[in-house]
Design a protein around this motif. Structure first.
Motif, PDB file in Angstrom:
ATOM      1  N   SER A  72      -1.831  11.369   6.233  1.00 60.54           N
ATOM      2  CA  SER A  72      -2.585  10.430   6.092  1.00 60.54           C
ATOM      3  C   SER A  72      -3.043  10.830   4.498  1.00 60.54           C
ATOM      4  CB  SER A  72      -3.965  10.680   7.334  1.00 60.54           C
ATOM      5  OG  SER A  72      -4.448  11.857   6.802  1.00 60.54           O
ATOM      6  N   GLY A  73      -3.525  11.587   3.945  1.00 60.69           N
ATOM      7  CA  GLY A  73      -4.060  11.768   2.674  1.00 60.69           C
ATOM      8  C   GLY A  73      -2.784  10.734   1.525  1.00 60.69           C
ATOM      9  N   VAL A  74      -1.450  11.053   1.736  1.00 58.49           N
ATOM     10  CA  VAL A  74      -0.234  10.070   0.903  1.00 58.49           C
ATOM     11  C   VAL A  74      -0.488   8.696   0.869  1.00 58.49           C
ATOM     12  CG1 VAL A  74       2.408   9.991   1.108  1.00 58.49           C
ATOM     13  CG2 VAL A  74       1.740  12.097   1.747  1.00 58.49           C
ATOM     14  N   MET A  75      -1.444   7.651   1.770  1.00 60.54           N
ATOM     15  CA  MET A  75      -1.596   6.800   2.445  1.00 60.54           C
ATOM     16  C   MET A  75      -2.793   6.314   1.762  1.00 60.54           C
ATOM     17  SD  MET A  75       0.781   4.978   4.180  1.00 60.54           S
ATOM     18  CE  MET A  75      -0.018   3.581   4.309  1.00 60.54           C
ATOM     19  N   ILE A  76      -3.482   7.377   1.385  1.00 55.77           N
ATOM     20  CA  ILE A  76      -4.691   6.876   0.368  1.00 55.77           C
ATOM     21  C   ILE A  76      -4.244   6.707  -1.305  1.00 55.77           C
ATOM     22  CG2 ILE A  76      -6.589   7.780  -1.194  1.00 55.77           C
ATOM     23  CD1 ILE A  76      -7.598   8.806   1.550  1.00 55.77           C
ATOM     24  N   GLY A  77      -3.545   7.254  -1.906  1.00 57.03           N
ATOM     25  CA  GLY A  77      -1.990   7.374  -2.977  1.00 57.03           C
ATOM     26  C   GLY A  77      -1.270   6.168  -3.543  1.00 57.03           C
TER      27      GLY A  77
ATOM     28  N   LEU B 127     -11.132  -2.908  -8.539  1.00 58.40           N
ATOM     29  CA  LEU B 127     -10.470  -2.602  -7.384  1.00 58.40           C
ATOM     30  C   LEU B 127      -9.273  -3.473  -6.878  1.00 58.40           C
ATOM     31  CD1 LEU B 127     -13.640  -1.119  -4.411  1.00 58.40           C
ATOM     32  CD2 LEU B 127     -10.841   0.534  -5.445  1.00 58.40           C
ATOM     33  N   PHE B 128      -9.725  -4.603  -7.409  1.00 60.90           N
ATOM     34  CA  PHE B 128      -8.736  -5.881  -6.444  1.00 60.90           C
ATOM     35  C   PHE B 128      -7.696  -5.952  -7.745  1.00 60.90           C
ATOM     36  CE2 PHE B 128      -7.214 -10.185  -6.960  1.00 60.90           C
ATOM     37  CZ  PHE B 128      -7.149  -9.992  -5.351  1.00 60.90           C
ATOM     38  N   THR B 129      -8.153  -5.431  -9.211  1.00 66.42           N
ATOM     39  CA  THR B 129      -6.923  -5.249 -10.001  1.00 66.42           C
ATOM     40  C   THR B 129      -5.801  -4.346 -10.139  1.00 66.42           C
ATOM     41  OG1 THR B 129      -8.507  -5.984 -11.439  1.00 66.42           O
ATOM     42  CG2 THR B 129      -6.709  -5.551 -12.008  1.00 66.42           C
ATOM     43  N   TYR B 130      -6.640  -3.181  -9.739  1.00 66.59           N
ATOM     44  CA  TYR B 130      -5.639  -2.153  -8.980  1.00 66.59           C
ATOM     45  C   TYR B 130      -4.816  -1.983  -7.963  1.00 66.59           C
ATOM     46  CZ  TYR B 130      -3.860   3.036  -8.212  1.00 66.59           C
ATOM     47  OH  TYR B 130      -3.263   4.351  -8.126  1.00 66.59           O
TER      48      TYR B 130
ATOM     49  N   ALA C 168     -12.917  -8.087   1.340  1.00 68.61           N
ATOM     50  CA  ALA C 168     -13.182  -8.801   1.387  1.00 68.61           C
ATOM     51  C   ALA C 168     -15.040  -8.506   0.761  1.00 68.61           C
ATOM     52  CB  ALA C 168     -13.468  -9.152   2.311  1.00 68.61           C
ATOM     53  N   THR C 169     -15.778  -7.276   0.991  1.00 68.15           N
ATOM     54  CA  THR C 169     -16.729  -7.168   1.426  1.00 68.15           C
ATOM     55  C   THR C 169     -16.824  -5.186   0.300  1.00 68.15           C
ATOM     56  OG1 THR C 169     -16.807  -4.957   2.769  1.00 68.15           O
ATOM     57  CG2 THR C 169     -17.533  -7.299   3.121  1.00 68.15           C
ATOM     58  N   ASN C 170     -15.471  -4.597  -0.527  1.00 74.28           N
ATOM     59  CA  ASN C 170     -15.754  -4.371  -1.543  1.00 74.28           C
ATOM     60  C   ASN C 170     -16.012  -3.120  -1.159  1.00 74.28           C
ATOM     61  OD1 ASN C 170     -14.553  -3.601  -4.202  1.00 74.28           O
ATOM     62  ND2 ASN C 170     -17.152  -3.191  -4.732  1.00 74.28           N
ATOM     63  N   ALA C 171     -16.044  -2.397   0.163  1.00 79.07           N
ATOM     64  CA  ALA C 171     -16.140  -1.662   1.294  1.00 79.07           C
ATOM     65  C   ALA C 171     -15.004  -0.388   1.368  1.00 79.07           C
ATOM     66  CB  ALA C 171     -17.474  -1.185   2.035  1.00 79.07           C
ATOM     67  N   MET C 172     -15.043   0.140  -0.194  1.00 81.15           N
ATOM     68  CA  MET C 172     -13.961   1.114  -0.504  1.00 81.15           C
ATOM     69  C   MET C 172     -14.042   2.275   1.098  1.00 81.15           C
ATOM     70  SD  MET C 172     -13.624   4.285  -3.657  1.00 81.15           S
ATOM     71  CE  MET C 172     -14.166   3.312  -4.263  1.00 81.15           C
ATOM     72  N   HIS C 173     -15.204   2.387   1.184  1.00 86.32           N
ATOM     73  CA  HIS C 173     -14.717   3.183   2.751  1.00 86.32           C
ATOM     74  C   HIS C 173     -14.328   2.617   4.289  1.00 86.32           C
ATOM     75  CE1 HIS C 173     -18.778   1.303   3.445  1.00 86.32           C
ATOM     76  NE2 HIS C 173     -18.566   2.297   3.977  1.00 86.32           N
ATOM     77  N   VAL C 174     -14.267   1.424   3.422  1.00 87.09           N
ATOM     78  CA  VAL C 174     -14.159   1.002   4.710  1.00 87.09           C
ATOM     79  C   VAL C 174     -11.780   0.768   5.265  1.00 87.09           C
ATOM     80  CG1 VAL C 174     -13.920  -1.505   6.302  1.00 87.09           C
ATOM     81  CG2 VAL C 174     -16.150  -0.181   5.603  1.00 87.09           C
ATOM     82  N   ALA C 175     -12.154   0.296   3.568  1.00 91.32           N
ATOM     83  CA  ALA C 175     -10.842  -0.038   3.162  1.00 91.32           C
ATOM     84  C   ALA C 175      -9.579   1.172   2.933  1.00 91.32           C
ATOM     85  CB  ALA C 175     -10.991  -0.410   1.085  1.00 91.32           C
ATOM     86  N   ILE C 176     -10.372   2.483   2.508  1.00 92.25           N
ATOM     87  CA  ILE C 176      -9.418   3.342   3.000  1.00 92.25           C
ATOM     88  C   ILE C 176      -9.354   4.111   4.389  1.00 92.25           C
ATOM     89  CG2 ILE C 176     -10.151   6.460   2.875  1.00 92.25           C
ATOM     90  CD1 ILE C 176     -11.488   5.825  -0.210  1.00 92.25           C
ATOM     91  N   ALA C 177     -10.564   3.743   5.276  1.00 88.78           N
ATOM     92  CA  ALA C 177     -10.332   3.331   6.528  1.00 88.78           C
ATOM     93  C   ALA C 177      -9.231   2.881   7.404  1.00 88.78           C
ATOM     94  CB  ALA C 177     -11.444   3.197   7.798  1.00 88.78           C
ATOM     95  N   GLY C 178      -9.058   2.333   7.070  1.00 85.17           N
ATOM     96  CA  GLY C 178      -7.055   1.091   7.083  1.00 85.17           C
ATOM     97  C   GLY C 178      -6.785   1.575   6.244  1.00 85.17           C
TER      98      GLY C 178
ATOM     99  N   GLY D 210      -5.048  -3.336   9.564  1.00 81.85           N
ATOM    100  CA  GLY D 210      -5.367  -5.200   8.831  1.00 81.85           C
ATOM    101  C   GLY D 210      -6.557  -5.988   8.820  1.00 81.85           C
ATOM    102  N   ILE D 211      -7.741  -5.526  10.025  1.00 80.32           N
ATOM    103  CA  ILE D 211      -9.284  -5.370  10.114  1.00 80.32           C
ATOM    104  C   ILE D 211      -9.712  -4.769   8.808  1.00 80.32           C
ATOM    105  CG2 ILE D 211     -10.488  -6.073  11.531  1.00 80.32           C
ATOM    106  CD1 ILE D 211      -9.255  -6.760  13.823  1.00 80.32           C
ATOM    107  N   LEU D 212      -8.954  -3.915   8.818  1.00 80.14           N
ATOM    108  CA  LEU D 212     -10.030  -2.891   8.191  1.00 80.14           C
ATOM    109  C   LEU D 212      -9.656  -2.692   6.791  1.00 80.14           C
ATOM    110  CD1 LEU D 212      -9.790  -0.010  10.333  1.00 80.14           C
ATOM    111  CD2 LEU D 212     -12.384  -0.979  10.030  1.00 80.14           C
ATOM    112  N   ALA D 213      -9.014  -3.136   6.232  1.00 75.07           N
ATOM    113  CA  ALA D 213      -8.915  -3.168   5.270  1.00 75.07           C
ATOM    114  C   ALA D 213      -8.893  -4.970   4.649  1.00 75.07           C
ATOM    115  CB  ALA D 213      -6.513  -3.131   4.977  1.00 75.07           C
ATOM    116  N   ALA D 214      -8.769  -5.482   5.406  1.00 79.10           N
ATOM    117  CA  ALA D 214      -9.140  -7.279   4.668  1.00 79.10           C
ATOM    118  C   ALA D 214     -10.981  -7.282   4.531  1.00 79.10           C
ATOM    119  CB  ALA D 214      -9.343  -8.114   6.560  1.00 79.10           C
TER     120      ALA D 214
END
Length: 312
Positions: free
Chosen positions: A249-254, A214-217, A133-143, A125-129
Motif C-alpha cells: 500500500s505504501g508503494v501505491m503512494i510512491g 499536485l495536478f502538475t505532478y 477536485a478539492t485538492n484534499a491530499m489525504h483523500v487522494a492518498i486514501a484512494g 476512483g471516487i476518493l481519488a476524484a
C-alpha cells in the motif's frame, strides 16, 4: 521463516521423492502418511524445511513433473513458531525468499479482478476524484491506498519471467478491468461534480495551497517523478518476493497510477483532452517502469536464487 511442506504423491513414486527430500540441506523433519490422501488417492509427505531449502526442494520435485501431470501436488505454509535444537541458529538467520508459486498466490489474493475487488476500485476512483477536485491530499492518498492497482501489473512480469503465459494473460486482463473501472468511476464522479456547478480539475474550495503543483505532478514526467516510480517499483517487487505484501500500500503512494488514471476520466468529462493525454502518458510511463524494474529484479532472482520456472 521456515516452511511446512505438504506433498501428495501417487504410491509408486513415494520412495523416490522421499529419497530426494531426505538429501536436502535444511531438512528439519520428514514424515510420510501412507494412503492418507483420498482425493487424489495417494500418500502424503510432510516436511519442515528452512526457507533457504525451499527452492532446492521445488527443483527436485520439478524432476518428477510437479504441476505437469496428475499424481503430484504441493502446498506450503509457515508455522507460527518452531523450536528445534539442531537448527536454532539456522532458523534465526533464515532467508525470506518466496517461491514463484507463493508469489502468484500472494498476487492472486490481492488483485484478482472479481466483483468484490472491483467494488474497492469503485471506492478508489471516487476518493481519488474527490481528492483531486478539492485538492484534499489525504483523500487522494486514501484512494491510492485502497486501490488494488499494483499487484496485477506485477503478475504480468511474474508470468513473463517464470514462463507462464496463463499468468501473464490474467495480469493483462486484470490491469485492463481495474483501470477501466477506475477511469469510468472517476469520470462519473466528475460528471456529478459538474452537475453541482463544480470544476473537477480546478475547484475553488481548496484544502491546501498547492493545487497546481499536485495536478502538475500527476500529469507530467520529470527526473524526480521517474526516480520515485523506479524506487517504488523496486520496493514493490522486493516486498512480493519476500512475502511482505501488506506494505505494498505504501508503494501505491510512491506511484502515480491511481491519480493519473482518475485524471484521465475527469479531464475527458471536463473537455480537457490535453490534460487527459498528459495523465494517460504519466500512467503508461509508470506502468512501463514497474514492468521494466520488476522484470530485471525477477530475472536476477531467477538466475541467483530460484533457478526454475513456475509449476502452476
Amino acid at each position: 521463516m521456515p516452511r511446512k511442506v505438504e506433498i501428495t504423491v501417487s504410491p509408486e513414486r513415494t520412495e523416490n521423492i522421499l529419497t530426494e527430500i531426505n538429501e536436502l540441506d535444511g531438512l528439519i523433519n520428514l514424515q510420510v502418511l501412507r494412503g492418507a490422501s483420498v482425493n487424489p488417492q495417494g500418500d502424503v509427505i510432510l516436511a519442515t524445511i528452512v526457507t533457504s531449502a525451499l527452492q532446492d526442494l521445488e527443483r527436485r520435485l520439478d524432476r518428477h513433473d510437479l504441476g505437469k501431470k496428475p499424481g503430484l501436488s504441493l502446498s506450503t505454509s509457515e508455522p507460527d513458531s518452531l523450536v528445534n535444537y539442531n537448527f536454532s541458529d539456522q532458523l534465526d538467520r533464515d532467508s525470506v525468499e518466496a517461491s514463484w508459486e507463493e508469489m502468484e498466490m500472494i498476487i492472486s489474493k490481492d488483485s484478482n479482478a472479481t466483483s468484490i475487488l472491483l467494488l474497492l476500485v469503485v471506492c478508489s476512483g471516487i476518493l481519488a476524484a474527490v481528492g483531486i477536485a478539492t485538492n484534499a491530499m489525504h483523500v487522494a492518498i486514501a484512494g491510492m491506498l485502497v486501490a488494488p492497482g499494483f499487484m496485477p501489473i506485477m503478475r504480468i512480469t511474474l508470468g513473463l519471467v517464470s514462463k507462464s503465459g496463463a499468468i501473464c494473460k490474467r495480469g493483462v486482463i486484470d490491469v485492463f478491468l481495474i483501470y477501466l473501472v477506475l477511469i469510468a468511476v472517476a469520470a462519473f464522479t466528475a460528471f456529478l461534480m459538474q452537475l453541482y456547478g463544480m470544476n473537477p480539475l480546478a475547484d475553488s474550495a481548496d484544502y491546501y495551497e498547492v493545487t497546481d503543483t499536485l495536478f502538475t505532478y500527476w500529469t507530467t514526467v520529470s527526473t524526480t517523478s521517474v526516480a520515485a516510480s523506479v524506487a517504488a517499483s523496486l520496493a514493490g517487487a522486493v516486498l512480493i518476493a519476500t512475502k511482505r505484501s501488506v506494505f505494498t500500500s505504501g508503494v501505491m503512494i510512491g506511484l502515480a497510477l491511481v491519480p493519473s488514471a482518475a485524471i484521465v476520466g475527469m479531464a475527458l468529462v471536463a473537455g480537457d483532452t490535453t490534460a487527459a493525454g498528459l495523465a494517460l502518458l504519466r500512467w503508461l510511463i509508470d506502468v512501463g517502469i514497474i514492468v521494466l524494474v520488476s522484470f530485471i529484479f525477477f530475472i536476477c532472482l531467477k538466475s541467483l536464487k530460484i533457478k526454475r520456472n513456475i509449476a502452476m
